[in-house]
Scaffold this motif. Structure first.
Motif, PDB file in Angstrom:
ATOM      1  N   MET A  27       0.941  -1.291   0.198  1.00 29.38           N
ATOM      2  CA  MET A  27      -0.088  -0.023   0.201  1.00 29.38           C
ATOM      3  C   MET A  27       0.955   1.129   0.107  1.00 29.38           C
ATOM      4  O   MET A  27       0.003   2.302  -0.482  1.00 29.38           O
ATOM      5  N   ARG A  31      -9.358  -3.823  -4.790  1.00 25.19           N
ATOM      6  CA  ARG A  31      -9.221  -2.866  -3.291  1.00 25.19           C
ATOM      7  C   ARG A  31      -8.429  -1.740  -2.488  1.00 25.19           C
ATOM      8  O   ARG A  31      -8.363  -1.020  -1.944  1.00 25.19           O
ATOM      9  N   LYS A  32      -7.082  -2.735  -2.432  1.00 26.75           N
ATOM     10  CA  LYS A  32      -6.140  -2.034  -2.183  1.00 26.75           C
ATOM     11  C   LYS A  32      -5.144  -0.867  -2.872  1.00 26.75           C
ATOM     12  O   LYS A  32      -5.055   0.236  -2.570  1.00 26.75           O
ATOM     13  N   ARG A  47      -7.703   1.755  -2.863  1.00 30.37           N
ATOM     14  CA  ARG A  47      -7.279   3.136  -1.978  1.00 30.37           C
ATOM     15  C   ARG A  47      -5.927   3.636  -1.717  1.00 30.37           C
ATOM     16  O   ARG A  47      -6.305   5.169  -1.240  1.00 30.37           O
ATOM     17  N   LEU A  78      -7.240   6.396  -3.325  1.00 29.64           N
ATOM     18  CA  LEU A  78      -7.855   7.439  -3.357  1.00 29.64           C
ATOM     19  C   LEU A  78      -6.686   8.170  -1.670  1.00 29.64           C
ATOM     20  O   LEU A  78      -7.072   9.341  -1.602  1.00 29.64           O
ATOM     21  N   LYS A  79      -5.670   7.865  -1.041  1.00 26.93           N
ATOM     22  CA  LYS A  79      -5.396   8.105  -0.204  1.00 26.93           C
ATOM     23  C   LYS A  79      -4.041   9.133  -0.890  1.00 26.93           C
ATOM     24  O   LYS A  79      -3.993   9.837  -0.018  1.00 26.93           O
ATOM     25  N   GLU A 133     -15.532   2.390  -0.695  1.00 25.79           N
ATOM     26  CA  GLU A 133     -13.747   3.257  -0.031  1.00 25.79           C
ATOM     27  C   GLU A 133     -13.845   4.459  -0.444  1.00 25.79           C
ATOM     28  O   GLU A 133     -12.519   5.456   0.818  1.00 25.79           O
ATOM     29  N   GLN A 134     -14.513   5.048  -0.759  1.00 25.69           N
ATOM     30  CA  GLN A 134     -14.841   6.420  -0.680  1.00 25.69           C
ATOM     31  C   GLN A 134     -14.886   7.543   0.702  1.00 25.69           C
ATOM     32  O   GLN A 134     -14.357   8.071   0.773  1.00 25.69           O
ATOM     33  N   LYS A 137     -15.590   5.019   3.164  1.00 20.23           N
ATOM     34  CA  LYS A 137     -14.340   4.903   4.528  1.00 20.23           C
ATOM     35  C   LYS A 137     -13.253   6.286   3.841  1.00 20.23           C
ATOM     36  O   LYS A 137     -12.712   6.597   5.031  1.00 20.23           O
ATOM     37  N   ALA A 138     -12.858   6.592   3.280  1.00 16.40           N
ATOM     38  CA  ALA A 138     -11.599   7.895   3.150  1.00 16.40           C
ATOM     39  C   ALA A 138     -12.001   9.314   3.285  1.00 16.40           C
ATOM     40  O   ALA A 138     -11.588  10.253   3.117  1.00 16.40           O
TER      41      ALA A 138
END
Length: 325
Positions: A123, A185-186, A189, A192-193, A223-224, A226-227
């Motif tokens: 990640m 998903r990773k 993520r 988005l990070k 994921e959006q 969550k982030a």
């Protein structure tokens, strides 16, 4: 082939399907390699060499002239602005693209993060790579990050895929992500990070049906949330079924990007890596142009935009008809 795309980005002339007899020439033999016209001339005459050198000098002068106006917007004579974007693989490419006047990145080939290594990138490695690229492009130049697109002609050492009779019709593109959701998903993520560093967009390759897009978009939305970060989500139109259903997709995506290399291959049923048939790959074939036209009209109707990210977009002969469409 991706080797040709990479060679092009490094300014290396690249010729394929050359007869085996080239191995018989001695080192030091004079050769003219013309990859624009697709031929190799062995032991050229002085006159042929002079003509070639003159062509090279003319091309270099044209290149210098083009660089002087590279940072200006591309606007047609009747005032229509066309965004000129670069296809890139890494941060070096991004920095070069900015210098050459790119207004955006139309396609970041994220698979180059995954290739030439024994394990999947972590990640942190992914976030760092995306931050570097987004930072190099700046907030005003959007970067479309295509999710992992392997399989077919791009194998991964640590992702064993079964041997397939027709790999181009098999597990490749978005199908890899759907079958391995943890991997996808990773990546989502990580994108988005890193999104704070610039203007990121996400794009899915090889989408052929609405249920595929809905499955991956659901993952992105999760994921959006969550982030607490939102980015535009689009798809590549590179399978004829996606172009034929463009009116339905246009209601659910933020943008389209037409991958003319694969779209042409799948429409004409010609493997673009086939030594005898590759010359029949014609992105300006009427059938391909009809699918492009259909896609653009469907997007316009829903107020969405369409880009072209296949090699057709960098062919000066194709530009007038693409701009027209």
């Amino acid at each position: 082939s991706h080797a040709a795309i990479l060679a092009g980005s490094l300014n290396i002339p690249y010729l394929v399907n050359v007869p085996a007899s080239v191995r018989q020439y001695d080192n030091g033999t004079d050769v003219i390699l013309n990859t624009n016209k697709g031929y190799m001339l062995v032991n050229p005459t002085g006159e042929e060499i002079a003509r070639t050198v003159a062509r090279q000098e003319r091309a270099a002068a044209e290149h210098e002239e083009a660089l002087k106006v590279a940072d200006q917007p591309a606007v047609t004579q009747d005032g229509h602005h066309v965004e000129i974007a670069a296809n890139i693989a890494n941060q070096d490419d991004a920095e070069k693209a900015v210098k050459l006047g790119a207004e955006a990145v139309g396609l970041l080939r994220s698979e180059f993060l995954y290739m030439e290594r024994a394990t999947e990138p972590t990640m942190d490695e992914q976030v760092k790579a995306y931050e570097g690229i987004l930072g190099a492009m700046g907030k005003d130049r959007p970067v479309i990050i295509r999710t992992l697109d392997v399989g077919g002609d791009k194998p991964l050492a640590y992702l064993p895929l079964p041997r397939e009779e027709n790999p181009f019709l098999g597990e490749r593109g978005v199908r890899i992500g759907i079958n391995r959701p943890a991997m996808l998903r990773k990546q989502i993520r990580a994108i988005l990070k890193a999104a704070h560093a610039g203007h990121a967009r996400i794009m899915f390759p090889m989408i052929s049906s609405l249920d595929e897009f809905r499955a991956v978009k659901k993952l992105v939305l999760e994921e959006q949330e969550k982030a607490g970060v939102t980015v535009e989500v689009g798809i590549m139109i590179e399978v004829p079924s996606a172009a034929l259903l463009a009116d339905h997709f246009a209601k659910e995506v933020d943008f389209f990007s037409i991958g003319t290399n694969d779209l042409t291959q799948y429409t004409l049923a010609v493997d673009r890596g086939h030594p005898k048939l590759a010359a029949r790959i014609d992105g300006l074939h009427p059938a391909v142009l009809r699918l492009i036209d259909m896609t653009v009209k469907a997007a316009n109707k829903e107020g969405k935009w369409t880009g072209i990210c296949g090699s057709l977009a960098s062919d000066p002969n194709a530009v007038p008809i693409l701009v027209g469409l």
